[in-house]
Enzyme design. Structure first.
Site, PDB file in Angstrom:
ATOM      1  N   PHE A  67      -2.596  15.166  34.671  1.00 20.13           N
ATOM      2  CA  PHE A  67      -1.858  14.191  35.480  1.00 20.13           C
ATOM      3  C   PHE A  67      -0.593  13.661  34.799  1.00 20.13           C
ATOM      4  O   PHE A  67       0.077  12.783  35.326  1.00 20.13           O
ATOM      5  CB  PHE A  67      -2.781  13.014  35.854  1.00 20.13           C
ATOM      6  CG  PHE A  67      -3.987  13.461  36.633  1.00 20.13           C
ATOM      7  CD1 PHE A  67      -3.840  14.078  37.859  1.00 20.13           C
ATOM      8  CD2 PHE A  67      -5.261  13.303  36.119  1.00 20.13           C
ATOM      9  CE1 PHE A  67      -4.943  14.522  38.572  1.00 20.13           C
ATOM     10  CE2 PHE A  67      -6.374  13.742  36.829  1.00 20.13           C
ATOM     11  CZ  PHE A  67      -6.212  14.360  38.054  1.00 20.13           C
ATOM     12  N   ALA A 100      -8.623   8.955  31.352  1.00 26.03           N
ATOM     13  CA  ALA A 100      -7.849   8.437  30.211  1.00 26.03           C
ATOM     14  C   ALA A 100      -8.810   8.231  29.040  1.00 26.03           C
ATOM     15  O   ALA A 100      -9.988   7.893  29.249  1.00 26.03           O
ATOM     16  CB  ALA A 100      -7.191   7.118  30.604  1.00 26.03           C
ATOM     17  N   ASP A 124       4.059  11.410  25.714  1.00 27.08           N
ATOM     18  CA  ASP A 124       3.871  10.588  24.513  1.00 27.08           C
ATOM     19  C   ASP A 124       2.539   9.841  24.562  1.00 27.08           C
ATOM     20  O   ASP A 124       1.905   9.619  23.532  1.00 27.08           O
ATOM     21  CB  ASP A 124       5.021   9.578  24.387  1.00 27.08           C
ATOM     22  CG  ASP A 124       6.352  10.291  24.197  1.00 27.08           C
ATOM     23  OD1 ASP A 124       6.340  11.436  23.736  1.00 27.08           O
ATOM     24  OD2 ASP A 124       7.397   9.695  24.528  1.00 27.08           O
ATOM     25  N   GLY A 426       4.273   4.277  25.221  1.00 35.70           N
ATOM     26  CA  GLY A 426       3.947   4.449  26.636  1.00 35.70           C
ATOM     27  C   GLY A 426       2.621   3.834  27.031  1.00 35.70           C
ATOM     28  O   GLY A 426       2.184   3.984  28.174  1.00 35.70           O
TER      29      GLY A 426
HETATM   30  C1  LIG Z   1      22.502   2.861  33.195  1.00 38.72           C
HETATM   31  C2  LIG Z   1      21.550   3.814  32.601  1.00 38.72           C
HETATM   32  C3  LIG Z   1      20.847   3.273  31.434  1.00 38.72           C
HETATM   33  C4  LIG Z   1      19.845   4.223  30.902  1.00 38.72           C
HETATM   34  C5  LIG Z   1      19.292   3.744  29.603  1.00 38.72           C
HETATM   35  C6  LIG Z   1      18.402   4.739  29.038  1.00 38.72           C
HETATM   36  C7  LIG Z   1      17.835   4.376  27.713  1.00 38.72           C
HETATM   37  C8  LIG Z   1      16.660   5.249  27.500  1.00 38.72           C
HETATM   38  C9  LIG Z   1      16.013   5.098  26.193  1.00 38.72           C
HETATM   39  C10 LIG Z   1      14.637   5.668  26.324  1.00 38.72           C
HETATM   40  C11 LIG Z   1      13.843   5.494  25.111  1.00 38.72           C
HETATM   41  C12 LIG Z   1      12.498   6.057  25.344  1.00 38.72           C
HETATM   42  C13 LIG Z   1      11.579   5.807  24.232  1.00 38.72           C
HETATM   43  C14 LIG Z   1      10.277   6.492  24.511  1.00 38.72           C
HETATM   44  C15 LIG Z   1       9.243   5.910  25.009  1.00 38.72           C
HETATM   45  C16 LIG Z   1       8.007   6.681  25.370  1.00 38.72           C
HETATM   46  O1  LIG Z   1       7.071   6.615  24.337  1.00 38.72           O
HETATM   47  C17 LIG Z   1       7.409   6.087  26.634  1.00 38.72           C
HETATM   48  C18 LIG Z   1       6.189   6.910  27.089  1.00 38.72           C
HETATM   49  O2  LIG Z   1       6.524   8.240  27.328  1.00 38.72           O
HETATM   50  P1  LIG Z   1       5.642   9.206  28.269  1.00 38.72           P
HETATM   51  O3  LIG Z   1       4.213   9.069  27.840  1.00 38.72           O
HETATM   52  O4  LIG Z   1       6.161  10.590  28.038  1.00 38.72           O
HETATM   53  O5  LIG Z   1       5.817   8.731  29.658  1.00 38.72           O
HETATM   54  N1  LIG Z   1       8.404   6.097  27.684  1.00 38.72           N
HETATM   55  C19 LIG Z   1       8.933   4.993  28.177  1.00 38.72           C
HETATM   56  O6  LIG Z   1       8.559   3.917  27.834  1.00 38.72           O
HETATM   57  C20 LIG Z   1      10.011   5.154  29.229  1.00 38.72           C
HETATM   58  C21 LIG Z   1      11.144   4.201  29.034  1.00 38.72           C
HETATM   59  C22 LIG Z   1      12.197   4.448  30.085  1.00 38.72           C
HETATM   60  C23 LIG Z   1      13.194   3.365  30.137  1.00 38.72           C
HETATM   61  C24 LIG Z   1      14.199   3.527  31.221  1.00 38.72           C
HETATM   62  N1  LIG Z   2      -7.439  13.166  33.206  1.00 35.12           N
HETATM   63  C1  LIG Z   2      -6.776  12.023  33.095  1.00 35.12           C
HETATM   64  N2  LIG Z   2      -6.768  11.132  34.109  1.00 35.12           N
HETATM   65  C2  LIG Z   2      -6.072   9.978  34.025  1.00 35.12           C
HETATM   66  N3  LIG Z   2      -5.340   9.611  32.943  1.00 35.12           N
HETATM   67  C3  LIG Z   2      -5.311  10.458  31.904  1.00 35.12           C
HETATM   68  C4  LIG Z   2      -6.025  11.685  31.920  1.00 35.12           C
HETATM   69  N4  LIG Z   2      -5.800  12.324  30.739  1.00 35.12           N
HETATM   70  C5  LIG Z   2      -4.995  11.507  30.018  1.00 35.12           C
HETATM   71  N5  LIG Z   2      -4.701  10.392  30.706  1.00 35.12           N
HETATM   72  C6  LIG Z   2      -3.842   9.248  30.319  1.00 35.12           C
HETATM   73  O1  LIG Z   2      -2.584   9.414  30.973  1.00 35.12           O
HETATM   74  C7  LIG Z   2      -1.621   8.639  30.294  1.00 35.12           C
HETATM   75  C8  LIG Z   2      -0.245   9.257  30.394  1.00 35.12           C
HETATM   76  O2  LIG Z   2      -0.285  10.534  29.905  1.00 35.12           O
HETATM   77  P1  LIG Z   2       0.991  11.363  29.458  1.00 35.12           P
HETATM   78  O3  LIG Z   2       0.509  12.744  29.216  1.00 35.12           O
HETATM   79  O4  LIG Z   2       1.660  10.697  28.353  1.00 35.12           O
HETATM   80  O5  LIG Z   2       1.901  11.374  30.759  1.00 35.12           O
HETATM   81  P2  LIG Z   2       3.245  10.571  31.112  1.00 35.12           P
HETATM   82  O6  LIG Z   2       4.286  11.056  30.152  1.00 35.12           O
HETATM   83  O7  LIG Z   2       3.544  10.951  32.514  1.00 35.12           O
HETATM   84  O8  LIG Z   2       2.974   9.113  30.933  1.00 35.12           O
HETATM   85  C9  LIG Z   2      -2.126   8.530  28.872  1.00 35.12           C
HETATM   86  O9  LIG Z   2      -2.256   7.179  28.609  1.00 35.12           O
HETATM   87  C10 LIG Z   2      -3.469   9.196  28.869  1.00 35.12           C
HETATM   88  O10 LIG Z   2      -4.408   8.374  28.197  1.00 35.12           O
END
Ligand SMILES: CCCCCCCCCCCCC/C=C/[C@@H](O)[C@H](COP(=O)(O)O)NC(=O)CCCCC
Ligand SMILES: Nc1ncnc2c1ncn2[C@@H]1O[C@H](COP(=O)(O)OP(=O)(O)O)[C@@H](O)[C@H]1O
Ligand SMILES: [Ca+2]
Length: 448
Positions: A67, A100, A124, A426
């Site tokens: 997911f 999760a 992440d 995240g």
């Molecule tokens: C006018 C446009 C402005 C855009 C500004 C963009 C700045 C972006 C910096 C992003 C830094 C991201 C740091 C990473 C965080 C991740 O750990 C976290 C979780 O990732 P994932 O599990 O793959 O979803 N991501 C975020 O918290 C997303 C932040 C997005 C903020 C717009």
């Molecule tokens: N099978 C699952 N169902 C629901 N949540 C899950 C599952 N496997 C992992 N997760 C949780 O999903 C969250 C987001 O996962 P991630 O792979 O980082 O995706 P995204 O980048 O879209 O946030 C994590 O916090 C993880 O714990």
């Protein structure tokens, strides 16, 4: 290599080829040989050379989050990664997570000695789950109390690889340079590794989480909190919540105490970037080893610095946090394994100025070159919100603005929280008051 003849036996040799900007691909060359014996000798000689390279993994434990991101994790693994692992004679045990924390809980208990590494297919958040499982098991075996912020953690011996299939994929992006599943799979196959800094987050002497990439309070905490309600949007949920949070323009009051990293090389305003074999990381690694082997360095009270105020964002970056939205990252000069955290404080400013700061993440302009932004390279920091957690429930900025982080207890009342929450790779940390410190560099990442 010579031209094919009908009776020749073709043998295909697969190899890694660099393509555009940080991308790797799998290329092949076909050899034909009419002499079977000679052909087998060549194959065996090559196989022996490969076996001598002890860094190449042979048996991997793979977790797939079906997911994460655009929900393509399983498809990406089956179509792009599994065939490459098969070609490289890597055996795998694949677990598609069902909920999760499935991967975290599995890793905390399972006997890991049979594996050469762990691979997570996701973003992440999924990587965070895997490091928690791995670090927790390692500390449990070593009898280390993780609740004690002063505990010296034991480094994990297994490496973790990431196949990007998440929404931000910043850990993959910052280590490999690109979020491409094939490139990451090839890095894993050839046994590349990259150490990474890990920070611990405690609240009142209770362990909360480890952080590898971003620990963000205020803007990034609020974006994450809001975006969790819109997971169905996939990666676009961050754009939607980012826009809403920007409009809400909420700032949070508190005190930051930080311990500057004085012994290590480098500065958050450096022009140079952390790349493979980085000198700053190697130098700092040696220094950290020395200080670990010697007596613990004692920090006197004067070493600590204090910053008080109203902040739009408090960001702690263990690494650059580069991603597709911000190719240079939140802190472009941060290092992957130097034992330090870049602490970025964005003070209260106008919406226009905050937008200027955000836009600079997307281009080459310096996002720190603004009067309301401060950046420090630190080993440790403590954040104390002005209002205690009980106060946060009682005192709210009633009806302050239309887009605020509306309190979850009274969605209709229009009141907004006086405290934010932390975004830890995240994952949401509900407590505002935290103590954060560099704890170890572990988890040599297979896709480094
Ligand atoms: C006018 C446009 C402005 C855009 C500004 C963009 C700045 C972006 C910096 C992003 C830094 C991201 C740091 C990473 C965080 C991740 O750990 C976290 C979780 O990732 P994932 O599990 O793959 O979803 N991501 C975020 O918290 C997303 C932040 C997005 C903020 C717009
Ligand atoms: N099978 C699952 N169902 C629901 N949540 C899950 C599952 N496997 C992992 N997760 C949780 O999903 C969250 C987001 O996962 P991630 O792979 O980082 O995706 P995204 O980048 O879209 O946030 C994590 O916090 C993880 O714990
Ligand atoms: Ca670092």
């Amino acid at each position: 290599k010579r031209l094919s003849r009908q009776e020749d036996v073709p043998r295909i040799l697969y190899y890694v080829q660099r393509s555009k900007e940080h991308h790797w691909c799998c290329a092949e060359v076909t050899f034909y040989c009419s002499d079977q014996l000679l052909c087998n000798q060549w194959v065996q000689a090559l196989q022996r050379r490969l076996d001598l390279q002890g860094v190449r993994p042979k048996n991997l434990l793979v977790f797939i989050n079906p997911f994460g991101g655009k929900q393509l994790g399983k498809h990406i693994y089956d179509k792009k990664v599994a065939p490459l692992f098969q070609l490289a004679s890597i055996t795998t045990e694949v677990i598609v997570t069902e909920h999760a924390n499935h991967a975290r809980d599995h890793l905390a208990e399972v006997d890991l000695r049979i594996y050469d590494g762990i691979v997570c297919v996701g973003g992440d958040g999924m990587f965070s789950e895997v490091i928690h499982g791995l670090i927790c098991q390692t500390q449990k075996i070593a009898g280390i109390d993780q609740n004690d912020p002063n505990s010296k953690l034991v480094a994990c011996s297994l490496r973790i690889g990431i196949i990007p299939a998440g929404s931000t994929d910043c850990i993959c992006y910052a280590t490999v340079g690109v979020n491409d599943p094939v490139t990451s799979a090839l890095h894993i196959i050839v046994g590349d590794s990259q150490p990474m800094d890990v920070s611990s987050v405690h609240h009142n002497n209770t362990f909360l989480k480890y952080s590898v990439s971003l620990l963000g309070y205020g803007f990034y905490g609020d974006v994450l909190k809001d975006s969790e309600n819109n997971r169905w949007m996939g990666p676009s949920r961050y754009d939607f919540s980012g826009f809403k949070t920007f409009l809400s323009h909420q700032c949070y009051e508190g005190t930051v105490l930080y311990l500057p990293a004085t012994e290590t090389l480098g500065n958050p305003r450096d022009e140079s970037r952390c790349t493979a074999g980085c000198y700053v990381c190697q130098y700092s690694g040696k220094l950290l080893d020395l200080s670990n082997n010697k007596q613990e360095l004692k920090h006197v009270e004067e070493d600590w610095k204090v910053v008080k105020g109203k902040f739009l964002a408090i960001n702690a970056a263990n690494m650059s946090c580069a991603c597709s939205k911000s190719p240079m990252g939140l802190s472009p000069a941060a290092h992957l394994a130097d034992g330090t955290i870049d602490l970025i404080l964005v003070r209260k400013c106008s919406r226009f100025n905050f937008l200027r700061h955000l836009i600079r993440h997307t281009n080459k302009d310096d996002q720190f070159d603004l009067a309301f932004v401060e950046v420090y390279r630190v080993k440790q920091f403590i954040f104390t919100p002005k209002y205690s957690e009980e106060d946060n429930i009682d005192i709210r900025d009633i009806g302050k603005n239309l887009f605020g982080q509306f309190c979850s207890d009274h969605p209709a009342c229009g009141c907004s929280q006086v405290n934010s929450n932390w975004n830890c790779d995240g994952e949401i940390i509900e407590h505002a008051a935290v103590e954060v410190r560099y704890v170890l560099f572990c988890c040599l990442e297979l896709s480094g």
